[in-house]
Design a protein around this motif. Structure first.
Motif, short mmCIF file in Angstrom:
data_model
loop_
_atom_site.label_atom_id
_atom_site.label_comp_id
_atom_site.label_asym_id
_atom_site.label_seq_id
_atom_site.Cartn_x
_atom_site.Cartn_y
_atom_site.Cartn_z
N TYR A 1 -8.97 21.93 -2.52
CA TYR A 1 -7.51 22.30 -2.84
C TYR A 1 -7.23 23.02 -1.19
O TYR A 1 -6.30 22.99 -0.70
CB TYR A 1 -7.41 23.48 -3.93
CG TYR A 1 -7.07 22.82 -5.12
CD1 TYR A 1 -5.88 22.30 -5.21
CD2 TYR A 1 -7.87 23.06 -6.11
CE1 TYR A 1 -5.17 21.79 -6.47
CE2 TYR A 1 -7.49 22.44 -7.46
CZ TYR A 1 -6.12 21.88 -7.50
OH TYR A 1 -5.74 21.32 -8.83
N GLY B 1 -11.03 13.53 -12.53
CA GLY B 1 -10.14 14.65 -12.01
C GLY B 1 -10.73 15.15 -10.75
O GLY B 1 -10.11 15.38 -9.89
N SER C 1 -10.80 12.77 -7.93
CA SER C 1 -9.25 12.44 -7.31
C SER C 1 -8.89 13.58 -6.49
O SER C 1 -8.32 13.18 -5.38
CB SER C 1 -8.43 12.26 -8.56
OG SER C 1 -8.75 11.08 -9.41
N LEU C 2 -9.41 14.65 -6.70
CA LEU C 2 -9.06 15.86 -5.93
C LEU C 2 -9.79 15.65 -4.57
O LEU C 2 -9.45 16.12 -3.39
CB LEU C 2 -9.38 17.04 -6.43
CG LEU C 2 -8.52 17.66 -7.73
CD1 LEU C 2 -8.89 18.82 -8.29
CD2 LEU C 2 -6.98 17.91 -7.35
N THR D 1 -8.12 12.94 -2.44
CA THR D 1 -7.02 13.55 -1.92
C THR D 1 -7.32 14.29 -0.67
O THR D 1 -6.55 14.09 0.42
CB THR D 1 -6.14 14.48 -2.97
OG1 THR D 1 -5.64 13.51 -3.87
CG2 THR D 1 -4.90 14.95 -2.34
N SER E 1 -2.54 15.10 -17.06
CA SER E 1 -2.74 15.86 -15.81
C SER E 1 -4.01 15.02 -15.08
O SER E 1 -3.68 14.84 -13.80
CB SER E 1 -3.13 17.31 -16.00
OG SER E 1 -1.96 17.91 -16.59
N THR E 2 -4.91 14.72 -15.83
CA THR E 2 -5.94 13.94 -15.19
C THR E 2 -5.55 12.51 -14.53
O THR E 2 -5.76 12.23 -13.29
CB THR E 2 -7.09 13.63 -16.04
OG1 THR E 2 -7.64 14.69 -16.45
CG2 THR E 2 -8.33 12.83 -15.32
N LEU F 1 -3.47 13.56 -11.33
CA LEU F 1 -4.29 13.27 -10.02
C LEU F 1 -4.98 12.32 -9.64
O LEU F 1 -4.95 11.94 -8.45
CB LEU F 1 -5.43 14.52 -10.49
CG LEU F 1 -5.09 15.83 -10.77
CD1 LEU F 1 -6.06 16.66 -11.33
CD2 LEU F 1 -4.51 16.48 -9.61
N GLN G 1 -1.93 9.91 -7.85
CA GLN G 1 -1.80 10.50 -6.69
C GLN G 1 -2.72 10.20 -5.61
O GLN G 1 -2.30 9.75 -4.35
CB GLN G 1 -1.55 11.99 -6.78
CG GLN G 1 -0.40 12.50 -7.56
CD GLN G 1 -0.11 13.84 -7.78
OE1 GLN G 1 -0.76 14.67 -6.93
NE2 GLN G 1 0.61 14.40 -8.86
N LEU H 1 3.61 17.73 -12.33
CA LEU H 1 2.77 16.52 -11.77
C LEU H 1 3.28 15.28 -11.84
O LEU H 1 3.04 14.53 -10.99
CB LEU H 1 1.43 16.86 -12.30
CG LEU H 1 0.39 18.11 -12.08
CD1 LEU H 1 -0.96 17.98 -12.94
CD2 LEU H 1 0.04 17.57 -10.67
#
Length: 238
Positions: free
Chosen positions: A103, A134, A137-138, A141, A180-181, A184, A187, A227
């Motif tokens: 993050y 998830g 993916s973060l 990103t 939500s997953t 993510l 995105q 999201l």
């Protein structure tokens, strides 16, 4: 590009979101980001700024990262908050924790701050315990945003390999079970250059909107709706 029918869903979703009582910083940051991506008037900016305590939000690395990233989408960067985030770095990471580090790196990139050391920490420590859709993916990103900022291809092979892995975990209907997953994942894939591969996932998201314009696994959910609006906006712009 989204068609007229899909854009009507987006309008309905923003109407639903504007009627909700937003109670958490996470909800506020994501609702702000959703409006920013779609270039809509943003009533959440002033409120999020007022929630800031000196340089941070709730003295939390993750909350501050979300808030800074959201405000950066509107061109607002607080140097004190940027310095606060950097001051919380210990060694090469933040709290030796994958989510905090991912993050922060994404937020720093949004604020045009490079941190290659943190990126290498994510890359070098990636292993089975992080191999979840998830989480991965973060990481994609964060690394993609930092690589783009640095005009670097250092993590290109890793990003592509992990993006293909995320795609391999998609359900036949186009989603990854949870809203939500799935957001993510989509995105991250859009940022990584996989727009053509996620058309089925965009369709899945649109098919799972509730009648009132909200999204959520079962009940209406502010975070899931924001999201999804962010995802649809990124897809529409890509």
């Amino acid at each position: 590009m989204l068609g007229d029918l899909e854009l009507d869903i987006v309008k309905k979703s923003f109407k639903w979101l504007s009627q909700q009582q937003i109670s958490s910083l996470k909800e506020l940051s994501r609702a702000l980001s959703a409006r920013a991506v779609w270039k809509r008037p943003n009533p959440y900016i002033t409120r999020l700024i007022h929630e800031k305590e000196e340089a941070s939000w709730n003295d939390s690395v993750r909350e501050t990262s979300r808030a800074c990233a959201a405000l950066a989408t509107e061109g607002i960067v607080f140097t004190a908050s940027e310095k606060w985030l950097l001051s919380k770095k210990s060694g090469s990471s933040w709290n030796e924790e994958v989510y905090d580090t991912a993050y922060v790196l994404a937020a720093l990139a949004d604020m045009e701050v490079k941190d290659r050391e943190g990126c290498r920490w994510l890359y070098e420590n990636y292993g089975p315990s992080w191999e979840q859709v998830g989480t991965t993916s973060l990481i994609i990103t964060a690394l993609q945003k930092q690589d783009t900022l640095a005009k670097s291809t250092e993590f290109r092979a890793f990003i592509r390999e992990r993006a293909e892995w995320v795609l391999s975990k998609r359900e036949p209907d186009g989603g990854w079970k949870h809203i939500s997953t799935s957001n993510l994942a989509v995105q991250a894939l859009v940022l990584a250059g996989f727009k053509n591969e996620i058309e089925d996932s965009i369709r899945w998201l649109l098919e799972n909107v509730h009648e009132n314009g909200a999204w959520g696994n079962k009940e209406d959910d502010i975070n899931a709706t924001s999201l999804t609006l962010i995802t649809l906006g990124l897809y529409n712009e890509a």
